[in-house]
Design a protein around this motif. Structure first.
Motif, PDB file in Angstrom:
ATOM      1  N   ARG A  41     -45.588  19.364   2.994  1.00  0.00           N
ATOM      2  CA  ARG A  41     -45.404  20.458   4.124  1.00  0.00           C
ATOM      3  C   ARG A  41     -44.526  21.575   2.616  1.00  0.00           C
ATOM      4  NH1 ARG A  41     -42.517  15.872   6.774  1.00  0.00           N
ATOM      5  NH2 ARG A  41     -40.749  17.232   6.171  1.00  0.00           N
ATOM      6  N   ARG A  42     -43.985  21.385   1.510  1.00  0.00           N
ATOM      7  CA  ARG A  42     -43.208  22.313   0.735  1.00  0.00           C
ATOM      8  C   ARG A  42     -44.204  22.680   0.345  1.00  0.00           C
ATOM      9  NH1 ARG A  42     -37.595  18.625  -1.432  1.00  0.00           N
ATOM     10  NH2 ARG A  42     -36.829  19.581   0.898  1.00  0.00           N
ATOM     11  N   HIS A  43     -45.471  22.425  -0.393  1.00  0.00           N
ATOM     12  CA  HIS A  43     -45.984  22.488  -1.489  1.00  0.00           C
ATOM     13  C   HIS A  43     -47.042  23.367  -0.306  1.00  0.00           C
ATOM     14  CE1 HIS A  43     -49.364  23.465  -4.320  1.00  0.00           C
ATOM     15  NE2 HIS A  43     -49.949  22.792  -3.483  1.00  0.00           N
ATOM     16  N   ARG A  44     -47.394  23.086   0.958  1.00  0.00           N
ATOM     17  CA  ARG A  44     -47.785  24.531   1.654  1.00  0.00           C
ATOM     18  C   ARG A  44     -47.268  25.216   1.972  1.00  0.00           C
ATOM     19  NH1 ARG A  44     -48.221  21.821   7.854  1.00  0.00           N
ATOM     20  NH2 ARG A  44     -45.648  22.786   7.339  1.00  0.00           N
ATOM     21  N   ASP A  45     -46.105  24.605   3.238  1.00  0.00           N
ATOM     22  CA  ASP A  45     -44.927  26.848   3.278  1.00  0.00           C
ATOM     23  C   ASP A  45     -45.267  27.725   1.818  1.00  0.00           C
ATOM     24  OD1 ASP A  45     -45.412  25.221   5.282  1.00  0.00           O
ATOM     25  OD2 ASP A  45     -42.792  24.559   4.697  1.00  0.00           O
ATOM     26  N   ALA A  46     -45.003  27.177   0.359  1.00  0.00           N
ATOM     27  CA  ALA A  46     -44.627  27.298  -0.323  1.00  0.00           C
ATOM     28  C   ALA A  46     -45.762  28.622  -0.848  1.00  0.00           C
ATOM     29  CB  ALA A  46     -44.872  26.805  -2.060  1.00  0.00           C
TER      30      ALA A  46
END
Length: 66
Positions: A41-46
């Motif tokens: 999720r963090r990678h996608r949001d970044a």
């Protein structure tokens, strides 16, 4: 005729209960996050944020040229 009101009250109660259950779900169980780990999720949001920043920078350069 009195049963109609009881049904409405029951529906309202059920909807309220359902909303409370939805609030208690973890973020990995909600909508677009379903099945993703925290790191994913963090990678996608970044990546989404990078795209937004690039788009904003391009818009700012376009205005500066005018």
């Amino acid at each position: 005729m009195t049963r109609g009101n009881q049904r409405e009250k029951s529906r309202e109660k059920a909807m309220k209960k359902q909303k409370e259950a939805e609030k208690k779900k973890g973020s990995n169980e909600k909508g677009a996050n379903k099945g993703l780990t925290l790191e994913e999720r963090r990678h996608r949001d970044a990546e989404i944020m990078r795209q937004k920043q690039e788009k904003k920078a391009e818009a700012a350069q376009g205005e500066a040229k005018k």
